[in-house]
Design an enzyme around this catalytic site. Structure first.
Site, PDB file in Angstrom:
ATOM      1  N   SER A  48      47.414  32.925  35.920  1.00 59.02           N
ATOM      2  CA  SER A  48      48.414  33.337  34.937  1.00 59.02           C
ATOM      3  C   SER A  48      49.787  33.411  35.585  1.00 59.02           C
ATOM      4  O   SER A  48      49.905  33.718  36.790  1.00 59.02           O
ATOM      5  CB  SER A  48      48.017  34.731  34.430  1.00 59.02           C
ATOM      6  OG  SER A  48      49.056  35.306  33.691  1.00 59.02           O
TER       7      SER A  48
ATOM      8  N   TYR B 109      45.297  44.046  35.526  1.00 59.21           N
ATOM      9  CA  TYR B 109      44.923  42.698  35.061  1.00 59.21           C
ATOM     10  C   TYR B 109      45.594  41.631  35.931  1.00 59.21           C
ATOM     11  O   TYR B 109      44.930  40.723  36.460  1.00 59.21           O
ATOM     12  CB  TYR B 109      45.308  42.499  33.584  1.00 59.21           C
ATOM     13  CG  TYR B 109      45.267  41.037  33.189  1.00 59.21           C
ATOM     14  CD1 TYR B 109      44.050  40.380  33.015  1.00 59.21           C
ATOM     15  CD2 TYR B 109      46.442  40.286  33.067  1.00 59.21           C
ATOM     16  CE1 TYR B 109      44.002  39.022  32.713  1.00 59.21           C
ATOM     17  CE2 TYR B 109      46.401  38.936  32.766  1.00 59.21           C
ATOM     18  CZ  TYR B 109      45.184  38.308  32.579  1.00 59.21           C
ATOM     19  OH  TYR B 109      45.136  36.969  32.305  1.00 59.21           O
TER      20      TYR B 109
ATOM     21  N   LYS C 125      44.106  38.657  38.802  1.00 62.52           N
ATOM     22  CA  LYS C 125      44.381  37.206  38.865  1.00 62.52           C
ATOM     23  C   LYS C 125      44.908  36.831  40.255  1.00 62.52           C
ATOM     24  O   LYS C 125      44.510  35.817  40.840  1.00 62.52           O
ATOM     25  CB  LYS C 125      45.404  36.815  37.787  1.00 62.52           C
ATOM     26  CG  LYS C 125      44.871  36.941  36.366  1.00 62.52           C
ATOM     27  CD  LYS C 125      43.833  35.870  36.077  1.00 62.52           C
ATOM     28  CE  LYS C 125      43.071  36.156  34.806  1.00 62.52           C
ATOM     29  NZ  LYS C 125      41.963  35.259  34.555  1.00 62.52           N
TER      30      LYS C 125
END
Ligand code: NAD
Ligand code: WQD
Length: 339
Positions: free
Chosen positions: A124, A149, A153
């Site tokens: 991302s 989050y 990643k």
């Protein structure tokens, strides 16, 4: 020869399944349907006229995953499965670290044990963190993430890099998505968030359909042309096509770790998106300006030139098409796959 698609019933996964099947690849899908419906996969079959195996399994269930590898000849994995809600990750960090990081490590162990060492990973733009200035390039230092989050990643990228360093048979392509919106032209598959959407476009479409009363625009005092946040919105079908190109590239030869931005290279503000949506659909969006959302940055857009040079991929669909397609999906499926 088949591609295993983890999280293939989800938003980006289902669109990627369509493009993979249309490109002639055999696929096998695994999903635990935590954030999706198996009905999306029936619609993938309907759209492509092609069949494939689907398994209900959690990627952390190593025995179940091993069985999938034993029953199929898997050449590469496209790994979408994971949790993705930024706010929720701040409230439940352990669940995010367990599912995203624990799940990826277990998946890689099962892959290794079955001699499959090709993975395309859903990373991302969030890995660029707070400290880089757009346009964001793959050579910039990643890290400085602002929520669990995003940190999952970033950590998964490092884990995959270490796996490739330790064993040169491994190939990992890390795809850094910008802001995926839109839906398949047919209106049969699209984004179907649980509860109140976190992301801008599903919020807009739910206001448009009357499920939500009013969009809150998070701040109009940013250092951007109209004061609202600027992002690089990308049509999900363009994104799906990027995966087809990435998996083709990985299957064509040994590449080690490769990192690509998947974005359009153009930034649009929140007000641009509202105006674009109203223009494309003729539906007015009720909105109000509220305070900034904690953790948001002013501007985030990609330099997508590396994906063009190396993969021959570039985004083709414009904002008008993204808005039209998001709206077709929402208006034809007001309650998602339950209709
Ligand atoms: P999604 O929630 O629609 O799809 C994820 C899928 O994974 C769902 O079908 C879910 O049920 C499944 N899943 C979750 N945990 C699982 C597990 N442990 N085992 C098996 N299946 C599991 O999300 P999406 O928008 O399609 O995103 C796909 C991937 O792309 C995610 O990894 C996400 O973090 C990443 N990503 C998304 C965006 C975005 O804005 N949508 C941006 C950048 C990166
Ligand atoms: C876009 C713009 C908001 C909702 C997130 C993740 C990122 C990636 C994509 C997975 C911002 C504004 C939003 C609303 C608003 N996901 N906005 N009102 O924050 O760029 O990225 O999704 O990897 O990691 O952080 O996307 O759609 O939430 O916001 O004004 O109700 O819209 O402030 O400027 P974001 P978004």
């Amino acid at each position: 020869m088949a591609i295993l698609v983890t999280g293939g019933a989800g938003f980006i996964g289902s669109h990627t399944c369509v493009e993979l099947l249309n490109a002639g690849y055999d696929i096998v899908v695994v999903d635990n349907y935590y954030n999706s419906s198996p009905k999306s996969l029936d619609r993938v079959r309907e759209l492509t006229g092609k069949d494939f195996k689907q398994y209900e399994c959690d990627i952390r269930d190593s025995e179940g995953m091993d069985k999938i590898f034993k029953e199929n000849k898997i050449d590469a994995v496209i790994h979408f499965a994971g949790l993705k809600a930024v706010g929720e990750s701040c409230r439940k960090p352990m669940e995010y670290y367990d599912n995203n990081i624990g799940g990826t490590v277990k998946l890689c162990q099962v892959m290794r044990d079955n001699g499959c060492k090709n993975i395309v990973f859903s990373s991302s733009a969030t890995v660029y963190g707070m400290n880089n200035v757009s346009p964001l390039k793959e050579t910039m230092k990643a890290g400085g993430t602002t929520n669990p989050y995003g940190t999952t990643k970033y950590m998964i990228e490092i884990i995959l890099e270490d796996i490739c360093k330790a064993d040169e048979e491994w190939n990992a392509t890390l795809l850094r998505y910008f802001n995926p919106i839109g839906a398949h032209k047919s209106g049969r598959i699209g984004e179907n968030p649980n509860g109140i959407p976190n992301n801008l476009m599903p919020y807009i479409t739910q206001v448009a359909i009357g499920r939500l009363p009013c969009l809150s625009v998070f701040g109009n005092d940013y250092d951007t042309p109209d004061g609202t946040g600027v992002r690089d919105y990308i049509h999900v079908v363009d994104l799906a096509d990027g995966h087809v190109k990435a998996v083709k590239n990985i299957l064509e030869g040994k590449k080690g770790v490769q990192i690509f931005n998947l974005g359009t290279g153009k930034g649009y503000s929140v007000l641009d998106i509202i105006n674009g949506f109203e223009k494309a659909t003729g539906v007015k969006i009720n909105y109000k300006i509220v305070d900034r959302r904690p953790g948001d940055i002013a501007t985030c857009y990609s330099d997508p030139s590396k994906a063009k040079e190396v993969l021959g991929w570039e985004a083709k669909r414009d904002i008008e098409e993204m808005c039209e397609d998001s709206w077709r999906w929402q208006s034809q499926n007001p309650n998602g796959f339950e209709d």
